[in-house]
Design a protein around this motif. Sequence first.
Motif, PDB file in Angstrom:
ATOM      1  N   TRP A 100       0.809  -1.220   0.000  1.00  0.00           N
ATOM      2  CA  TRP A 100       0.000   0.000   0.000  1.00  0.00           C
ATOM      3  C   TRP A 100       0.848   1.279   0.000  1.00  0.00           C
ATOM      4  N   VAL A 104      -1.037   3.038  -2.900  1.00  0.00           N
ATOM      5  CA  VAL A 104      -2.021   4.070  -2.582  1.00  0.00           C
ATOM      6  C   VAL A 104      -1.659   5.410  -3.242  1.00  0.00           C
ATOM      7  N   LEU A 107      -2.494   5.107  -6.843  1.00  0.00           N
ATOM      8  CA  LEU A 107      -3.929   5.107  -7.143  1.00  0.00           C
ATOM      9  C   LEU A 107      -4.457   6.534  -7.272  1.00  0.00           C
ATOM     10  N   MET A 136      -0.265   8.407   5.325  1.00  0.00           N
ATOM     11  CA  MET A 136      -1.366   7.647   5.931  1.00  0.00           C
ATOM     12  C   MET A 136      -0.979   6.186   6.142  1.00  0.00           C
ATOM     13  N   GLY A 157      -2.986   5.030  14.755  1.00  0.00           N
ATOM     14  CA  GLY A 157      -4.207   4.936  13.959  1.00  0.00           C
ATOM     15  C   GLY A 157      -4.859   6.298  13.797  1.00  0.00           C
ATOM     16  N   SER A 160      -2.809   8.434  11.441  1.00  0.00           N
ATOM     17  CA  SER A 160      -3.100   7.994  10.082  1.00  0.00           C
ATOM     18  C   SER A 160      -4.435   8.556   9.597  1.00  0.00           C
ATOM     19  N   THR A 161      -5.411   8.547  10.493  1.00  0.00           N
ATOM     20  CA  THR A 161      -6.730   9.066  10.127  1.00  0.00           C
ATOM     21  C   THR A 161      -6.665  10.551   9.765  1.00  0.00           C
ATOM     22  N   PHE A 164      -5.862  10.552   6.365  1.00  0.00           N
ATOM     23  CA  PHE A 164      -6.914   9.916   5.577  1.00  0.00           C
ATOM     24  C   PHE A 164      -8.042  10.896   5.226  1.00  0.00           C
ATOM     25  N   TRP A 201     -11.978   2.110   0.212  1.00  0.00           N
ATOM     26  CA  TRP A 201     -11.037   2.762   1.118  1.00  0.00           C
ATOM     27  C   TRP A 201     -11.559   2.775   2.561  1.00  0.00           C
ATOM     28  N   TYR A 204     -10.359  -0.594   4.945  1.00  0.00           N
ATOM     29  CA  TYR A 204      -9.058  -0.703   5.614  1.00  0.00           C
ATOM     30  C   TYR A 204      -9.086  -0.137   7.032  1.00  0.00           C
ATOM     31  N   TYR A 208      -8.733  -2.226  10.645  1.00  0.00           N
ATOM     32  CA  TYR A 208      -7.716  -1.812  11.614  1.00  0.00           C
ATOM     33  C   TYR A 208      -8.306  -1.749  13.020  1.00  0.00           C
ATOM     34  N   LYS A 236      -8.170  -1.878  -6.721  1.00  0.00           N
ATOM     35  CA  LYS A 236      -7.112  -1.830  -7.743  1.00  0.00           C
ATOM     36  C   LYS A 236      -7.620  -2.293  -9.104  1.00  0.00           C
TER      37      LYS A 236
HETATM   38  C1  LIG Z   1      -7.437   5.575   7.929  1.00  0.00           C
HETATM   39  C2  LIG Z   1      -6.539   4.478   8.432  1.00  0.00           C
HETATM   40  C3  LIG Z   1      -5.951   3.567   7.572  1.00  0.00           C
HETATM   41  C4  LIG Z   1      -6.322   3.673   6.154  1.00  0.00           C
HETATM   42  C5  LIG Z   1      -5.974   2.839   5.162  1.00  0.00           C
HETATM   43  C6  LIG Z   1      -6.401   2.942   3.812  1.00  0.00           C
HETATM   44  C7  LIG Z   1      -7.374   3.983   3.381  1.00  0.00           C
HETATM   45  C8  LIG Z   1      -5.864   2.057   2.958  1.00  0.00           C
HETATM   46  C9  LIG Z   1      -6.158   1.953   1.574  1.00  0.00           C
HETATM   47  C10 LIG Z   1      -5.598   0.951   0.889  1.00  0.00           C
HETATM   48  C11 LIG Z   1      -5.847   0.723  -0.490  1.00  0.00           C
HETATM   49  C12 LIG Z   1      -6.760   1.580  -1.271  1.00  0.00           C
HETATM   50  C13 LIG Z   1      -5.220  -0.294  -1.062  1.00  0.00           C
HETATM   51  C14 LIG Z   1      -5.360  -0.565  -2.400  1.00  0.00           C
HETATM   52  O1  LIG Z   1      -5.242  -1.526  -2.965  1.00  0.00           O
HETATM   53  C15 LIG Z   1      -4.982   2.533   8.106  1.00  0.00           C
HETATM   54  C16 LIG Z   1      -3.654   2.620   7.372  1.00  0.00           C
HETATM   55  C17 LIG Z   1      -5.549   1.114   7.991  1.00  0.00           C
HETATM   56  C18 LIG Z   1      -4.632   2.777   9.551  1.00  0.00           C
HETATM   57  C19 LIG Z   1      -5.759   3.199  10.377  1.00  0.00           C
HETATM   58  C20 LIG Z   1      -6.335   4.465   9.895  1.00  0.00           C
END
Ligand SMILES: CC1=C(/C=C/C(C)=C/C=C/C(C)=C/C=O)C(C)(C)CCC1
Lengths: 256, 256, 256, 256, 256
Positions: A100, A104, A107, A136, A157, A160-161, A164, A201, A204, A208, A236
């Motif tokens: 990621w 990410v 993307l 993030m 977390g 990261s938010t 996000f 999105w 994820y 978590y 993806k």
């Molecule tokens: C907000 C947030 C997160 C967001 C992760 C996202 C948005 C990941 C997107 C991944 C994608 C789109 C992968 C594609 O293939 C984490 C890192 C889990 C940590 C906790 C807080």
Amino acid sequence: MESRLTYTEAQWDVVLAGFVLAFFLLLGLSVYLLASRRELSARYRPSSDAGAVIGLVACLSYVLLVAAWVSGFDYDPERATFSPSSSTLQFRNSYRYVDWMMTVPLLTLELLAVTTLTGLRARRTRATWMALGFLMILTGYLGAAVYEGRLGHLVWGLVSTAFFVPLYVGLLRTGLREARRLGEPAGEHLRGATLMLSWTWGVYPLAYCVPFFFADSTRWAVGRQLAFDVADVCAKVAFGLYVHSCAKARTAVDVA
Amino acid sequence: MESRLTYTEAQWDVVLAGFVLAFFLLLGLSVYLLASRRELSARYRPSSDAGAVIGLVACLSYVLLVAAWVSGFDYDPERATFSPSSSTLQFRNSYRYVDWMMTVPLLTLELLAVTTLTGLRARRTRATWMALGFLMILTGYLGAAVYEGRLGHLVWGLVSTAFFVPLYVGLLRTGLREARRLGEPAGEHLRGATLMLSWTWGVYPLAYCVPFFFADSTRWAVGRQLAFDVADVCAKVAFGLYVHSCAKARTAVDVA
Amino acid sequence: MESRLTYTEAQWDVVLAGFVLAFFLLLGLSVYLLASRRELSARYRPSSDAGAVIGLVACLSYVLLVAAWVSGFDYDPERATFSPSSSTLQFRNSYRYVDWMMTVPLLTLELLAVTTLTGLRARRTRATWMALGFLMILTGYLGAAVYEGRLGHLVWGLVSTAFFVPLYVGLLRTGLREARRLGEPAGEHLRGATLMLSWTWGVYPLAYCVPFFFADSTRWAVGRQLAFDVADVCAKVAFGLYVHSCAKARTAVDVA
Amino acid sequence: MESRLTYTEAQWDVVLAGFVLAFFLLLGLSVYLLASRRELSARYRPSSDAGAVIGLVACLSYVLLVAAWVSGFDYDPERATFSPSSSTLQFRNSYRYVDWMMTVPLLTLELLAVTTLTGLRARRTRATWMALGFLMILTGYLGAAVYEGRLGHLVWGLVSTAFFVPLYVGLLRTGLREARRLGEPAGEHLRGATLMLSWTWGVYPLAYCVPFFFADSTRWAVGRQLAFDVADVCAKVAFGLYVHSCAKARTAVDVA
Amino acid sequence: MESRLTYTEAQWDVVLAGFVLAFFLLLGLSVYLLASRRELSARYRPSSDAGAVIGLVACLSYVLLVAAWVSGFDYDPERATFSPSSSTLQFRNSYRYVDWMMTVPLLTLELLAVTTLTGLRARRTRATWMALGFLMILTGYLGAAVYEGRLGHLVWGLVSTAFFVPLYVGLLRTGLREARRLGEPAGEHLRGATLMLSWTWGVYPLAYCVPFFFADSTRWAVGRQLAFDVADVCAKVAFGLYVHSCAKARTAVDVA
Ligand SMILES: CC1=C(/C=C/C(C)=C/C=C/C(C)=C/C=O)C(C)(C)CCC1
Ligand SMILES: CC1=C(/C=C/C(C)=C/C=C/C(C)=C/C=O)C(C)(C)CCC1
Ligand SMILES: CC1=C(/C=C/C(C)=C/C=C/C(C)=C/C=O)C(C)(C)CCC1
Ligand SMILES: CC1=C(/C=C/C(C)=C/C=C/C(C)=C/C=O)C(C)(C)CCC1
Ligand SMILES: CC1=C(/C=C/C(C)=C/C=C/C(C)=C/C=O)C(C)(C)CCC1
Ligand code: NA
Ligand code: NA
Ligand code: NA
Ligand code: NA
Ligand code: NA
Ligand code: NA
Ligand code: NA
Ligand code: NA
Ligand code: NA
Ligand code: NA
């Protein structure tokens, strides 16, 4: 933690099957986008190339997951169970974050490169989105893999938010606005891509949070892996095909 | 030495993650430059091809690092540590020098091939830079991997520095001068490439000096690996994308 | 024989590094020549394709050498030595001959295809050179790997030399004559290729003679491997780039 | 049977060398035909693509042979012998038949596609030849690998011969007639291909008969493997280059 | 279950040979379709690209089957048998379903993309068929691999059939109707593809029913694997070549 649990045959097999299917779909995306890039006008090829690289990198990431899933467990034919091995390569959910960290940001670029944004504004949006996306995931990785205590998990977390939220809002607003601006048929595809992004999105961060509310169990572990597989493929492959259709439609308009 | 230390799970995992991420980014660079080389005019393709070969060779070099990192340690599930194994393939930081022996000379070529230098002068500068780059790494390798005592490390480090100084000065001066000469927008990208080069190339000699001032420790070892990962990615991927943008801008001008 | 000796860490590492570097350079050659073959006129593409195949085959040959070097020795962490293992895949210097059986004939073709020779005369020269090259290596292989006694080594070495002499003379004479005929700038590159060939091809028979004059030792073994690495890279990569420059220059002339 | 014998070092090494050389040559063929297919007119590309697929499939088949040759034997450093191991992947000569089941039908297609036959007649000949070729190898495989007794070997060998005879006659007659029809220079290449085919295809049935007349011995086993390597390379690589030259010559005529 | 049985040498070998042959044919399909896609007009390239991705994914799926077949059994040289090992990677027939989950939907797309359907109707049919195909395999997988009892097998098999029937009828009706509409020669190829589809798709449900009527035996297991190999090759390679011929014929008509 996935690597310390003991799985039944059906559970272990289903997780493996999920990995292999995701690998196939991502590889297919990559091959298709590379083979057909000349059908797009040069302007949209960076988008398509980003999609191809995303597919390739992610499918190799699943190769690592498969290798670790096989090497990380010992099979007991008597009890028909897979229990933790002592090999060096252990299964880690956090290997996904490595993928990621690269995909990410790409993307966001993939989406942006089929919009009408150009020049300085496009470059600035691109830089902001890619940086937000990278940070993030990086901070999420710290919470998931490095500072493993409850507190570290929570604090990182939240950090990261903080990255996000603006990224997610920016992507959705730009995506929907540009979809309107492009009109039929390219806009329809862009709207599809944006909607696909909007729910995938969200998976994820939810995944978590699971450890905050539920104790570790084999079922949760299996479910979490399958959820990530589905989200990865939708975010993806399905997303990439929507963007590609948009680029194809815009090429047809530009050429005409 | 990395290979004689015992790491915690989080440490070992982070180093692996760094390798895998660098591998992904370098592979992505290579695929992108190969796929899009026809978008450049033939004059700048040697630059782009050099970048693609750099990405491919370096990502294979990370495959070797990963293989050695996995095979070089045994996992102890009780203590959750990774301690030195007795397998034949041990981890060596010096594997990185093998990659650099080839990629550093190619990086100088990559830069030069998008400048305005042509003919005899271009060929001479190229030969000088590639030779200096190769000798700088070769002598550094002798100090890092072959003559491992404090004295050998110091002497060969100084010899290497003697190649480094004229090369570094030459690269920066030429890069900045040519950036001015090219003007907007190609020049801006070339300046970016040169600045990226200016700080990344400083990381390597600094990392070489660490053992003179600090005793070996797991933390230093982990930090050193991550620093090299970041420097490698910036010196190859980010630098390569700047050079590629410059070549694209020059192609647009030439065609117009 | 390399496979029955015990090496220090630095020695074993240096040999591995040499293999990996040669692998990188040969792979790079192959990727570059394949990617840029359309920049040559169709007439010179067989030369360039021969160079690409040479690079690919030789780099895979180094994969075998690396695999055998790793699997053929056991590491003793106490004494820091690498001593012969009992695994099935032992290191053999003679694996190099397998590569040469294919690449030496192709090297003669690569050179010939950028000269002015055409028609029947080109076809005859090509057939003669390729046959001589193949027989030279095949008989050398018999002396080096099959009939290992002193006498077999000597006799087959002489037979091999009987093929070597006319081939070597033919290559140098044709190369230099054609370089003159082509004139600036293509001729200059062809001369470079021929001179590169002239000294590199001498390294192999010399290395073959070493066992006649010196007893086996670890130092000789290490030195011999490094010498072969350098000769291989110069005879394939540097030579191939000279020939490629010649083809590029001739393309420019033909097109103009 | 190869897998139950014990080999000296020189014998085991020579067989490995033969496999690796065949692998290199077949890979080279495949890369060359794929890279240069655009130099042929679209009409002859199916022939060239068949040749490329033949080369790729056969070289992967040699990867399997190498893997089984290495895994199927244990090395005894004291006696310097390689004796049967108990690993799962044993060496089998019959792995070669799997390659042939696919490549023999494709070889007939490769030849046919550069002749003057078109339309219904071409399609019928193609279907007949491909079916005969497939059945010939399939039945030979039954005799060589499944019904291993003397009688099974004989009966299935005869059935296989019943497919061989009409196919062999058809190929030679068509090849020579078409060579005449095409005239210089394309015809000359087609004649070369046909003659190459005429003797190489004879090697396989002869090798099949050896066990009827001679008891198993290490020497016969080594000789048989080398004979198959040579026949495979001549029937695929040399033959394929002749056919490719024919296609190139026909392209030149069609374009002119 | 295949993985708990003990096989004779000939049985184990034949199953391996079947896997390897299917791997070769699928790889060949993929290489051919990718290499020759520019010979089709852009309109039919999605069909051809789907075929290429099907070939690639399926051949990698056979790599997994081979790996599991080799690692899942131990060879006993005394008794000449292959009996279940205790390695982590066990052979599973259900790995095949993972391939089908991706390739069955793509097969429907491959067919549809050479018909005369366009616009909204084509998009709707495509979405319906791909969804039906995916759900058919997914539910079949649940019955074959997850709910292994007799009842689960039956119930999920019936659910799967509920998706199968409308899909199968839709494919055949559309295929035959469009074949008529296209006329000679493109229609003839489309009819061939449809007929190939009609019988191959019947093999899979039949094989699924075997355990209801017959007890497990080695012979059934070997036969089932071979039947799947044949069906896979016919449903992907032969079908794909028919569709490709149809696309070629339509290209010729469109261009003319
Ligand atoms: C907000 C947030 C997160 C967001 C992760 C996202 C948005 C990941 C997107 C991944 C994608 C789109 C992968 C594609 O293939 C984490 C890192 C889990 C940590 C906790 C807080
Ligand atoms: C001066 C000096 C060194 C310089 C190394 C450099 C400048 C390396 C650059 C590497 C790059 C740019 C890699 C790219 O990916 C050594 C050899 C550490 C030895 C000590 C003295
Ligand atoms: C005369 C002679 C030999 C010559 C070998 C040569 C000339 C090898 C060239 C190899 C090349 C050019 C490899 C390229 O990469 C042998 C066989 C050692 C045997 C002893 C006599
Ligand atoms: C007649 C006959 C046979 C013929 C085999 C042939 C003709 C094989 C050709 C193979 C080729 C051309 C491979 C290419 O690379 C068998 C099967 C040994 C069985 C015994 C009878
Ligand atoms: C009806 C039915 C099935 C149908 C399977 C089919 C129709 C599979 C087709 C596979 C293909 C075409 C593969 C291509 O290579 C299952 C799942 C066995 C489960 C039982 C009921
Ligand atoms: Na395991
Ligand atoms: Na985690
Ligand atoms: Na280990
Ligand atoms: Na070091
Ligand atoms: Na070893
Ligand atoms: Na030797
Ligand atoms: Na072995
Ligand atoms: Na046999
Ligand atoms: Na096994
Ligand atoms: Na099953």
